[in-house]
Design a protein around this motif. Structure first.
Motif, PDB file in Angstrom:
ATOM      1  N   LYS A 153      -0.536   3.089   8.352  1.00 20.74           N
ATOM      2  CA  LYS A 153      -1.244   4.361   8.149  1.00 20.74           C
ATOM      3  C   LYS A 153      -2.611   4.126   7.520  1.00 20.74           C
ATOM      4  O   LYS A 153      -3.607   4.712   7.930  1.00 20.74           O
ATOM      5  CB  LYS A 153      -0.392   5.272   7.264  1.00 20.74           C
ATOM      6  CG  LYS A 153      -0.932   6.651   7.058  1.00 20.74           C
ATOM      7  CD  LYS A 153       0.037   7.467   6.213  1.00 20.74           C
ATOM      8  CE  LYS A 153      -0.506   8.819   5.876  1.00 20.74           C
ATOM      9  NZ  LYS A 153       0.430   9.595   5.056  1.00 20.74           N
ATOM     10  N   GLN A 154      -2.672   3.239   6.531  1.00 19.82           N
ATOM     11  CA  GLN A 154      -3.938   2.932   5.864  1.00 19.82           C
ATOM     12  C   GLN A 154      -4.898   2.226   6.809  1.00 19.82           C
ATOM     13  O   GLN A 154      -6.102   2.477   6.787  1.00 19.82           O
ATOM     14  CB  GLN A 154      -3.682   2.090   4.619  1.00 19.82           C
ATOM     15  CG  GLN A 154      -3.010   2.866   3.508  1.00 19.82           C
ATOM     16  CD  GLN A 154      -2.529   1.990   2.361  1.00 19.82           C
ATOM     17  OE1 GLN A 154      -2.405   0.778   2.504  1.00 19.82           O
ATOM     18  NE2 GLN A 154      -2.244   2.618   1.231  1.00 19.82           N
ATOM     19  N   GLN A 155      -4.402   1.353   7.662  1.00 16.72           N
ATOM     20  CA  GLN A 155      -5.242   0.648   8.628  1.00 16.72           C
ATOM     21  C   GLN A 155      -5.822   1.612   9.658  1.00 16.72           C
ATOM     22  O   GLN A 155      -6.949   1.434  10.107  1.00 16.72           O
ATOM     23  CB  GLN A 155      -4.448  -0.458   9.321  1.00 16.72           C
ATOM     24  CG  GLN A 155      -4.140  -1.635   8.428  1.00 16.72           C
ATOM     25  CD  GLN A 155      -3.228  -2.648   9.092  1.00 16.72           C
ATOM     26  OE1 GLN A 155      -2.538  -2.368  10.066  1.00 16.72           O
ATOM     27  NE2 GLN A 155      -3.214  -3.849   8.534  1.00 16.72           N
ATOM     28  N   GLU A 194       2.456   4.071  -3.087  1.00 15.23           N
ATOM     29  CA  GLU A 194       1.073   4.513  -3.265  1.00 15.23           C
ATOM     30  C   GLU A 194       0.651   4.447  -4.729  1.00 15.23           C
ATOM     31  O   GLU A 194      -0.525   4.231  -5.027  1.00 15.23           O
ATOM     32  CB  GLU A 194       0.889   5.927  -2.722  1.00 15.23           C
ATOM     33  CG  GLU A 194       0.931   5.989  -1.202  1.00 15.23           C
ATOM     34  CD  GLU A 194       0.912   7.393  -0.643  1.00 15.23           C
ATOM     35  OE1 GLU A 194       1.330   8.339  -1.352  1.00 15.23           O
ATOM     36  OE2 GLU A 194       0.485   7.555   0.516  1.00 15.23           O
ATOM     37  N   ALA A 214       6.737   0.265   3.134  1.00 13.63           N
ATOM     38  CA  ALA A 214       5.476  -0.424   2.859  1.00 13.63           C
ATOM     39  C   ALA A 214       4.748  -0.745   4.157  1.00 13.63           C
ATOM     40  O   ALA A 214       3.527  -0.601   4.242  1.00 13.63           O
ATOM     41  CB  ALA A 214       5.741  -1.704   2.065  1.00 13.63           C
ATOM     42  N   ARG A 215       5.496  -1.145   5.151  1.00 12.01           N
ATOM     43  CA  ARG A 215       4.903  -1.454   6.450  1.00 12.01           C
ATOM     44  C   ARG A 215       4.308  -0.190   7.081  1.00 12.01           C
ATOM     45  O   ARG A 215       3.179  -0.205   7.591  1.00 12.01           O
ATOM     46  CB  ARG A 215       5.963  -2.083   7.363  1.00 12.01           C
ATOM     47  CG  ARG A 215       5.438  -2.697   8.615  1.00 12.01           C
ATOM     48  CD  ARG A 215       6.475  -3.536   9.369  1.00 12.01           C
ATOM     49  NE  ARG A 215       7.823  -2.997   9.383  1.00 12.01           N
ATOM     50  CZ  ARG A 215       8.858  -3.534   8.717  1.00 12.01           C
ATOM     51  NH1 ARG A 215       8.710  -4.617   7.996  1.00 12.01           N
ATOM     52  NH2 ARG A 215      10.058  -2.996   8.796  1.00 12.01           N
ATOM     53  N   GLN A 219       7.867  -3.298  -5.006  1.00  2.74           N
ATOM     54  CA  GLN A 219       8.954  -2.987  -4.084  1.00  2.74           C
ATOM     55  C   GLN A 219      10.342  -3.179  -4.691  1.00  2.74           C
ATOM     56  O   GLN A 219      11.226  -2.344  -4.519  1.00  2.74           O
ATOM     57  CB  GLN A 219       8.825  -3.826  -2.810  1.00  2.74           C
ATOM     58  CG  GLN A 219       7.665  -3.401  -1.947  1.00  2.74           C
ATOM     59  CD  GLN A 219       7.661  -4.104  -0.610  1.00  2.74           C
ATOM     60  OE1 GLN A 219       8.708  -4.478  -0.086  1.00  2.74           O
ATOM     61  NE2 GLN A 219       6.480  -4.284  -0.044  1.00  2.74           N
ATOM     62  N   THR A 229      10.657  -2.121   2.167  1.00  2.00           N
ATOM     63  CA  THR A 229       9.715  -2.891   2.972  1.00  2.00           C
ATOM     64  C   THR A 229       9.310  -2.114   4.212  1.00  2.00           C
ATOM     65  O   THR A 229       8.138  -2.132   4.614  1.00  2.00           O
ATOM     66  CB  THR A 229      10.317  -4.252   3.355  1.00  2.00           C
ATOM     67  OG1 THR A 229      10.630  -4.960   2.150  1.00  2.00           O
ATOM     68  CG2 THR A 229       9.365  -5.079   4.199  1.00  2.00           C
ATOM     69  N   LEU A 280       3.276   2.472   5.523  1.00  2.00           N
ATOM     70  CA  LEU A 280       2.117   2.862   4.717  1.00  2.00           C
ATOM     71  C   LEU A 280       0.912   1.988   5.056  1.00  2.00           C
ATOM     72  O   LEU A 280      -0.212   2.490   5.181  1.00  2.00           O
ATOM     73  CB  LEU A 280       2.462   2.756   3.234  1.00  2.00           C
ATOM     74  CG  LEU A 280       1.452   3.313   2.252  1.00  2.00           C
ATOM     75  CD1 LEU A 280       1.218   4.791   2.483  1.00  2.00           C
ATOM     76  CD2 LEU A 280       1.945   3.084   0.830  1.00  2.00           C
ATOM     77  N   LYS A 281       1.137   0.697   5.256  1.00  2.00           N
ATOM     78  CA  LYS A 281       0.054  -0.221   5.598  1.00  2.00           C
ATOM     79  C   LYS A 281      -0.558   0.156   6.948  1.00  2.00           C
ATOM     80  O   LYS A 281      -1.791   0.178   7.105  1.00  2.00           O
ATOM     81  CB  LYS A 281       0.572  -1.664   5.636  1.00  2.00           C
ATOM     82  CG  LYS A 281      -0.483  -2.684   5.942  1.00  2.00           C
ATOM     83  CD  LYS A 281       0.100  -4.085   5.898  1.00  2.00           C
ATOM     84  CE  LYS A 281      -0.961  -5.116   6.229  1.00  2.00           C
ATOM     85  NZ  LYS A 281      -0.424  -6.473   6.217  1.00  2.00           N
TER      86      LYS A 281
END
Length: 84
Positions: free
Chosen positions: A78-80, A49, A72-73, A54, A69, A75-76
């Motif tokens: 969650k953001q979507q 964040e 990151a996936r 990475q 990774t 988090l992505k």
């Protein structure tokens, strides 16, 4: 995952009134390695964040790039989910 069991875990942890009680509960439930892993995953999310690359996260925390990774996936996704 059994949602009943997850709910019981969440209720158990939410029932802790003090930081020391929560730490004790986590230490009772998790092995030292599992607790370290959970702590690292939280740091991974926070560092991602903050924009830390990475590979740098993996190096700083001493974890594999696949672990970063995965964070990151997550988090992505969650953001979507936050997007209208």
């Amino acid at each position: 995952m059994n949602t009943t069991h997850l709910n019981e875990l969440l209720d158990h942890l939410l029932g802790m009134q003090e930081r020391d009680s929560l730490e004790e509960a986590l230490r009772d439930l998790l092995t030292p390695a599992e607790l370290t892993e959970v702590c690292n995953r939280l740091q991974i999310l926070r560092m991602l964040e903050a924009g830390v690359p990475q590979r740098e996260i993996a190096k700083q925390l001493g974890v594999g790039i696949a672990t970063v990774t995965r964070g990151a996936r997550a988090l992505k996704i969650k953001q979507q989910q936050r997007l209208p």
